[in-house]
Design an enzyme around this catalytic site. Structure first.
Site: not given
Length: 486
Positions: A74, A149, A173
């Site tokens: 990420k 997210s 997330s």
């Protein structure tokens, strides 16, 4: 292919690390123009990493635990010499001079970096639509969101672009996109994994964890990234157990609590509720005992979170002022004007909204009414969990009230977007480990996730229960083809 299976094939010479890496890069080239899971693809680095593994194997060296495993990261985790943007114009050109602790541990364990994945800007969102560099699509239906997210990481794993990925979880997330994309997503205990090098959103809530296609791989990755870190004062200095050996422990005597308040939610989709309750019955058939428990303040978690998290974000993001690094606006005639313009142009609307909420909650005259009150409710939520764990070993809930929604469905309704994390937020507020894994599909063929929550530092128990369910239910072997990306 599971990590253990890959490791065996590598040792036997059936497949080389370079061959697997080239296969993954080819897969990315085919599907990512449609998915947009990756922001940056580090093909040269990946091939070099893989070649080193093959050379070490040829030289007769013992291989580290993740040798040749192709991973995605990420893009809010710092990677030395590789752009780390947080999907924001503010950090569009930022190249960290240091490596985050978790990625450093992965490279030491032999993992191969394929690239950095898309996310909601500064990890603020539940759909990966607030990225400054374009939205990510859900591999099960590209008209739908992958969750957020960490939607890029979840989508990449689901679409077979990588064997596993890292994400961060502040209010759901990792778990919510894992549910939407039909993969396993693990949020460890707060402090179990170092946050050093994770670009901060809400420092008392953020935690790093893995996305994988199966529970055993989640245990393998957690084994590598967990552990104390002197560079992170919030990281717990406690021994790391053998998570992989815990998977096969018997289920007899395990007590699983169904949180009444989660199944009584007005917004809970009927198919989701029915499928998750069926998963609970499957665990019961494996020897677990089902117990109904109450966490009276569970539903207060979302209001509590949306005071605490924006408050911490407003403090953390104050460092982006256009002076030392990050986006700097041109044309301002004074420092204050330059800072204001840099933030207005560098931050997207959702980030600005949360900064404003947080600044208001911390302002004179309102701090007692909002921020301090929210911290008091947070303590009460933790006490509810403490009481529940007096009688059960693991708690079970749906991961998300619904399956993946259409892209743009909540674009003009921030509250509806925030409610997507209704069932995941309380575990963050209490600092508890939680995992989402697939438990079925709705009538549109979209994945449904079940969430398991354990007490502090009880990841072994969490993984044990998840593994036994996964092996017995074999959900993904029977998934409908539907619109899944080819």
């Amino acid at each position: 292919m599971a990590i253990a299976e890959w490791r065996q094939q590598l040792k036997l010479g059936e497949v080389s690390a370079r061959e697997l890496t080239d296969h993954q890069l080819a897969r990315i080239a085919v599907v990512d123009p449609t998915l947009h899971a990756f922001l940056d693809i580090t093909a040269d680095r990946a091939r070099a990493d893989a070649d080193r593994i093959d050379e070490a194997l040829a030289a007769g060296e013992s291989l580290p635990p993740l040798a040749g495993v192709p991973l995605a990261i990420k893009d809010n985790l710092c990677t030395k010499g590789i752009r780390t943007t947080c999907s924001s114009r503010m950090l569009e050109t930022f190249v960290p001079p240091y490596e985050s602790t978790v990625t450093e541990r992965l490279w030491q364990a032999g993992a191969v970096l394929l690239g950095k994945t898309n996310l909601d800007e500064f990890a603020m969102g539940s759909s990966t639509e607030t990225s400054a560099f374009g939205a990510t699509s859900n591999p099960w239906d590209i008209s739908r969101v992958p969750g957020g997210s960490s939607g890029g990481s979840a989508a990449a794993v689901a679409a077979g672009e990588c064997m596993a990925a890292l994400g961060s979880d502040t209010g759901g997330s990792i778990r919510q996109p894992a549910s939407f994309c039909g993969v396993v997503g693990l949020k460890p205990t707060y402090g179990r994994v170092s946050r050093w090098g994770l670009v901060a959103f809400a420092s008392s809530l953020d935690q790093v964890g893995p996305f994988t296609t199966n529970v055993a791989d989640a245990a393998e990755l957690l084994q590598v990234i967990a552990g104390s870190d002197p560079r992170d004062s919030t990281c717990l200095n406690v021994a790391v157990p053998d998570y992989c050996s815990a998977l096969s422990q018997p289920m007899s005597g395990v007590r699983i609590g169904l949180i009444r308040e989660c199944f009584d939610q007005n917004g809970l989709d009927a198919q989701v509720k029915r499928t998750v309750l069926t998963a609970a019955e499957k665990l019961q058939s494996l020897g677990a005992e089902l117990v109904e428990v109450s966490c009276p303040r569970f539903s207060d978690g979302i209001a509590t979170y949306y005071v605490i998290a924006p408050s911490e974000a407003s403090a953390n993001l104050a460092r982006y002022d256009g002076v030392k690094y990050g986006y700097r606006a041109e044309g301002a005639d004074a420092l204050a004007a330059m800072t204001a313009r840099s933030r207005a142009e560098g931050f997207g609307s959702e980030v600005q909204r949360r900064i404003l909420i947080g600044t208001y909650a911390l302002s004179a005259g309102y701090m007692d009414a909002y921020y301090k009150k929210a911290q008091q409710v947070r303590t009460l939520i933790r006490q509810d969990f403490d009481a529940a764990f007096q009688t059960v070993d693991v708690l079970l809930t749906p991961t998300s009230p619904t399956t993946a929604f259409k892209a743009g469905a909540h674009a003009d309704d921030p509250l509806a977007m925030y409610l997507a994390d209704l069932l995941t937020i309380p575990a963050n507020l209490a600092g508890l480990p939680a995992i989402s894994l697939p438990c079925g599909f709705d009538d549109d063929g979209l994945p449904i996730g079940v969430q398991l929550i354990a007490n502090v530092l009880e990841e072994s128990r969490l993984l044990q229960v998840a593994f036994h369910y996964e092996q017995a239910a074999n959900v993904m072997a029977n998934h409908p083809q539907g619109n899944f990306i080819p």
